[in-house]
Design a protein around this motif. Structure first.
Motif, PDB file in Angstrom:
ATOM      1  N   GLU A 354       0.817  -1.217   0.000  1.00 15.12           N
ATOM      2  CA  GLU A 354       0.000   0.000   0.000  1.00 15.12           C
ATOM      3  C   GLU A 354       0.852   1.269   0.000  1.00 15.12           C
ATOM      4  O   GLU A 354       0.376   2.337  -0.380  1.00 15.12           O
ATOM      5  CB  GLU A 354      -0.965  -0.002   1.195  1.00 15.12           C
ATOM      6  CG  GLU A 354      -1.997  -1.116   1.166  1.00 15.12           C
ATOM      7  CD  GLU A 354      -2.977  -0.994   0.008  1.00 15.12           C
ATOM      8  OE1 GLU A 354      -2.884  -0.047  -0.793  1.00 15.12           O
ATOM      9  OE2 GLU A 354      -3.867  -1.867  -0.093  1.00 15.12           O
ATOM     10  N   ASN A 359      -1.557   4.473  -1.439  1.00 18.17           N
ATOM     11  CA  ASN A 359      -2.596   4.611  -0.416  1.00 18.17           C
ATOM     12  C   ASN A 359      -2.022   5.026   0.936  1.00 18.17           C
ATOM     13  O   ASN A 359      -2.566   5.894   1.624  1.00 18.17           O
ATOM     14  CB  ASN A 359      -3.374   3.305  -0.261  1.00 18.17           C
ATOM     15  CG  ASN A 359      -4.378   3.095  -1.369  1.00 18.17           C
ATOM     16  OD1 ASN A 359      -4.853   4.054  -1.978  1.00 18.17           O
ATOM     17  ND2 ASN A 359      -4.700   1.845  -1.664  1.00 18.17           N
ATOM     18  N   LYS A 401      -6.762   0.701   2.739  1.00 13.88           N
ATOM     19  CA  LYS A 401      -7.482   1.126   1.531  1.00 13.88           C
ATOM     20  C   LYS A 401      -8.650   2.030   1.891  1.00 13.88           C
ATOM     21  O   LYS A 401      -8.887   3.060   1.246  1.00 13.88           O
ATOM     22  CB  LYS A 401      -7.986  -0.100   0.757  1.00 13.88           C
ATOM     23  CG  LYS A 401      -6.920  -0.942   0.087  1.00 13.88           C
ATOM     24  CD  LYS A 401      -7.576  -2.063  -0.704  1.00 13.88           C
ATOM     25  CE  LYS A 401      -6.541  -2.913  -1.444  1.00 13.88           C
ATOM     26  NZ  LYS A 401      -5.723  -3.723  -0.506  1.00 13.88           N
TER      27      LYS A 401
END
Length: 417
Positions: A354, A359, A401
């Protein structure tokens, strides 16, 4: 040919091998450590995270490290190309646990560990390389070892701990390698005499200077006046810079508007080194008569400095289980070792992935900071990735997320207003 019999053969004398051999030695087992290099030797992995302090303390290696007066690391700073800064303070994290650790020149750090072990009477054979291993049905093994003069000897062991790090001895010899799911990144790095180092915290704090989603610079100051600098990026991007490694890194340092002046014109202590396609993985973490610990098993990415922590966490756990098994107790290696270690690896893998999707960077650099979320993420960055009271551990697959999506929507609403 010289032959030797031991209870446990440990391959590699870095932090993982040191923790394993320390525990096994204290349990009264006969241990032999085989290390290919001569110490002190340079190795990367210089920024620690607090979770590793638990393992060093548990096996009695913390005091010898404290005596080295390494640079204390109380957190980490992330900054991006827009000048936005995100500071993490380990004392402000979710849950209990250590709130500091060190930034270390690994040559000094690793030698402090092996010096201490040798003072206890642990047998460490430096400059000896494992060239072959044969296992019997009962898990015992015969390992062939070659010294710098080409002389061979054998070690008969009831168990092998592979703590060989990037040497990845057993994964190579037993065909255990498999592709990592982490994106292919490489690193280029060196040390400098930090003659322009600022006074105070600015001169000591570890910083990750984010150039773009895939490319970032680390700056790790040491207490001896030198500093580690290095870039991580996609392999093809790092290879796109021309010239020697020194010329490549000099060109890349121009990408950092924040650090360029500090390191401009400063001589590199050694020709910058490059490690390509950093992430590593294996088909299995253990088998009959052997266990893989640390980087010989899994290595993710240097972005969150997890390498040494996974190395010593796995070594401490593996050495406890080996001791139980050699004492005749039943051990479920799948549940007690593999499943446990992969729980932590999977959490950190999410954060690495991520990071490179952007993100996590969105969360770090979001203009509106949520202190509770920051404390929970801070605990992950401190290495407490088995603490399921932390939502960012328990729901790591979804939560990063989700929070990043909310941050994006808030930014869009702000832009539209």
């Amino acid at each position: 040919m010289q032959q030797e019999k031991v209870d446990v053969l440990v391959i590699g004398a870095g932090p993982s091998g040191s923790v394993a051999s320390a525990y096994l030695h204290k349990q009264g087992l006969k241990v032999k450590v085989v290390e290919k290099s001569k110490f002190p030797r340079f190795v990367i992995g210089e920024s620690l995270i607090p979770r590793c302090m638990d393992s060093f303390e548990a096996v009695g290696l913390l005091d010898c490290l404290k005596a080295m007066n390494f640079e204390v690391k109380g957190g980490a700073r992330f900054m991006n190309d827009k000048g936005v800064v995100c500071n993490f303070d380990f004392s402000k994290k979710h849950g209990n646990g250590w709130d500091w650790t060190w930034q270390v020149p690994r040559a000094d750090f690793d030698k402090a560990l092996t010096d201490e072990l040798q003072s206890w009477g642990v047998d460490i054979a430096f400059e000896k390389e494992v060239t072959a291993v044969e296992f019997s049905e009962d898990g015992s093994s015969v390992t062939t070892i070659k010294d710098v003069d080409g002389n061979e000897s054998t070690v008969h062991a009831k168990y092998i701990v592979d703590s060989s790090g990037f040497g990845r001895v057993l994964p190579r010899l037993l065909d255990l390698e498999k592709p990592s799911e982490i994106p292919k990144h490489s690193s280029i790095f060196t040390h400098v005499e930090d003659i322009k180092r600022p006074e105070g915290e600015e001169g000591t704090i570890i910083t990750f200077d984010v150039i773009d989603t895939d490319t970032w610079l680390w700056v790790i100051p040491f207490s001896n006046g030198s500093t580690s600098i290095g870039y991580v990026g996609k392999t093809e991007y790092l290879e796109s810079f021309e010239g020697t490694n020194t010329e490549k890194l000099q060109q890349m340092m121009k990408l950092s508007s924040y650090y360029f002046d500090r390191f401009d014109g400063v001589d590199y202590t050694f020709e910058p080194r490059m490690i390509k396609n950093i992430a590593k993985s294996v088909k299995q973490l253990c088998g009959k008569g052997y266990v893989l610990t640390g980087n010989s098993a899994e290595f993710l990415d240097p972005v969150f400095s997890s390498g040494v922590t996974f190395a010593v966490e796995s070594a401490y756990l593996a050495s406890q289980l080996i001791t139980k098994e050699l004492k005749g107790e039943k051990v479920d290696w799948q549940t007690e070792y593999t499943d446990y270690m992969l729980e932590g690896v999977n959490v950190f893998s999410t954060y690495v992935k991520e990071w490179y999707t952007g993100n996590l960077q969105t969360i770090f650099f979001h203009s509106t900071e949520n202190p509770v979320i920051k404390e929970q993420i801070c605990a992950v960055l401190a290495g407490y990735v088995w603490d399921k009271t932390n939502p960012f551990v328990k729901k790591h697959n979804r939560l990063v997320k989700t929070v990043a999506h909310i941050a994006d929507m808030e930014m869009e609403a702000k832009d539209d207003s």
